[in-house]
Design an enzyme around this catalytic site. Structure first.
Site, PDB file in Angstrom:
ATOM      1  N   CYS A 116       1.024  -1.241  -0.047  1.00  0.00           N
ATOM      2  CA  CYS A 116      -0.099   0.156   0.073  1.00  0.00           C
ATOM      3  C   CYS A 116       0.893   1.292  -0.034  1.00  0.00           C
ATOM      4  O   CYS A 116       0.269   2.308  -0.400  1.00  0.00           O
ATOM      5  CB  CYS A 116      -0.955  -0.042   1.213  1.00  0.00           C
ATOM      6  SG  CYS A 116      -2.009  -1.190   0.960  1.00  0.00           S
ATOM      7  N   HIS A 257      -3.453   6.983   1.993  1.00  0.00           N
ATOM      8  CA  HIS A 257      -3.876   5.593   1.474  1.00  0.00           C
ATOM      9  C   HIS A 257      -5.392   5.159   2.273  1.00  0.00           C
ATOM     10  O   HIS A 257      -5.708   5.599   3.238  1.00  0.00           O
ATOM     11  CB  HIS A 257      -2.859   4.548   2.164  1.00  0.00           C
ATOM     12  CG  HIS A 257      -3.270   3.317   1.819  1.00  0.00           C
ATOM     13  ND1 HIS A 257      -3.717   2.725   0.415  1.00  0.00           N
ATOM     14  CD2 HIS A 257      -3.369   2.006   2.504  1.00  0.00           C
ATOM     15  CE1 HIS A 257      -3.844   1.370   0.890  1.00  0.00           C
ATOM     16  NE2 HIS A 257      -3.781   1.037   1.766  1.00  0.00           N
ATOM     17  N   ASN A 287     -10.054  -0.430  -0.994  1.00  0.00           N
ATOM     18  CA  ASN A 287      -8.541  -0.492  -0.846  1.00  0.00           C
ATOM     19  C   ASN A 287      -8.028  -0.909  -2.117  1.00  0.00           C
ATOM     20  O   ASN A 287      -8.295  -2.274  -2.236  1.00  0.00           O
ATOM     21  CB  ASN A 287      -8.458  -1.109   0.176  1.00  0.00           C
ATOM     22  CG  ASN A 287      -6.904  -1.243   0.464  1.00  0.00           C
ATOM     23  OD1 ASN A 287      -5.986  -0.676  -0.363  1.00  0.00           O
ATOM     24  ND2 ASN A 287      -6.285  -1.487   1.544  1.00  0.00           N
TER      25      ASN A 287
END
Ligand code: UT7
Length: 332
Positions: A116, A257, A287
């Site tokens: 990520c 993020h 996500n």
């Protein structure tokens, strides 16, 4: 050593596949509820590729949009960096596939693996090529097809992830009033066992057994990652701000993020950021791992939160653990 040149983002392009996977769809697939997903994560839907669509395909679409915005051709690039944890194949790199599909002649590039945090890490790597004067145009792509490594019978992970890509072009800034200002990154391998995909690498190459044991899917200890992310994302941002004599309230646009809405708001609270500075689009995309930050840049732009000179903070925590924060002034 010659004087370093500040890099700036000169174009942005994003792409998500058209197919939607909604919370209502997931309610029919696993034992979950829309209310639970919205309450615990903030996610309402995610985009998922059709069979046969790979990370390079999403990357190419995002890259084309960035090139069109900048008004240049693929062969005008010097390098392509693809940040991803879901490459088309282990090798060749997805950067090679993207280079070929774009028809980018004379360009070099590589993939960068940091889950990520991969987009913010790749952004810094690209910025260094600009800073040293080695390159004039570097494309940085953050892209993941998370649906390719998700077990859609595991409610703990399948509700979270989606597919998507974003690309930016880095170029030298004309002066120091815009562009990349500073960054702070850290990795902590002690957290490796909290979020990982055990199978398919050199440790556990693919066998019938690795498939039977579901080792080619994402495994996550959600609470461990959550606690680490809340603490560490705020901590690294705080350090970066302090090093630049800034406070959270000085940030015009906070682009974190998008892993969990609660992680984002907890970080912003700890940093003392006003709610209007925070960019959240996890409700629409879930996500998307390396795709979240460029996708959130696009959302920020659509919301009028990215104007020339705006002070922007990017932040991420991901598998590894990987931790990153970047400070920049939007350049156009
Ligand atoms: O980008 C990579 C980094 N990843 C992250 O940042 C993820 C960080 N972690 C999280 O976002 C959260 O931990 C999750 C969203 C993954 C989970 O939320 P949580 O509030 O930490 O839930 P939990 O794991 O503590 O589970 C609470 C309950 C459990 O039931 P019991 O044991 O209390 O009866 C779970 O079995 O919720 C249950 N549960 C679900 N219920 C409905 C877990 N997943 C689901 C689900 N639907 N999808």
């Amino acid at each position: 050593m010659s004087q370093l040149v500040r890099a700036k983002i000169s174009a942005l392009g994003t792409y998500v596949p058209p197919r939607l996977l909604t919370n209502a769809d997931l309610e029919k697939m696993v034992e979950t509820l829309n209310d639970w997903i919205v309450d615990r994560t903030g996610i309402r839907q995610r985009h998922i590729v059709d069979k046969g669509v790979a990370t390079s395909d999403l990357s190419v679409e995002a890259a084309k949009r960035a090139l069109a915005e900048r008004g240049i051709g693929a062969s005008d690039l010097d390098a392509i960096i693809v940040a991803t944890v879901t490459p088309d194949m282990l090798f060749p790199s997805t950067a090679c596939v993207v280079q070929h599909k774009l028809g980018a002649k004379g360009v070099w590039g590589f993939d960068l693996s940091a889950a990520c945090s991969a987009f913010v890490y790749a952004l810094q790597v690209g910025a260094q090529f600009i800073a040293t004067g080695a390159h004039k145009k570097v494309m940085v792509i953050g892209a993941d097809v998370m649906s390719s490594i998700i077990d859609y019978t595991d409610r703990a992970t399948c509700v979270i992830f989606g597919d998507g890509a974003g690309a930016v072009i880095l170029e030298p800034a004309e002066d120091d009033s815009v562009g990349m200002i500073d960054f702070m990154h850290e990795i902590d391998g002690a957290g490796g066992c909290s979020l990982y995909m055990p199978g398919g690498g050199s440790l556990h190459p693919a066998t019938h057994e690795t498939v039977d044991k579901k080792m080619h899917f994402v495994h996550q200890d959600g609470q461990a990652v959550f606690k680490f992310a809340v603490r560490k994302q705020a901590e690294i941002c705080q350090k970066l701000l302090a090093r630049n004599n800034l406070k959270g309230s000085d940030i015009k646009t906070f682009i974190p993020h998008q892993a969990n809405k609660r992680i984002i708001t907890a970080t912003a609270d700890r940093l003392g950021m006003p709610p209007e500075s925070i960019v959240i689009n996890i409700d629409c995309f879930g996500n998307t791992t390396a795709g979240t930050i460029p996708l959130a840049m696009e959302t920020a732009r659509q919301q009028g939160k990215l104007k020339k000179g705006d002070l922007v903070l990017l932040a991420s925590v991901g598998a590894g653990f990987t931790i990153g924060a970047t400070l920049l002034r939007w350049a156009y």
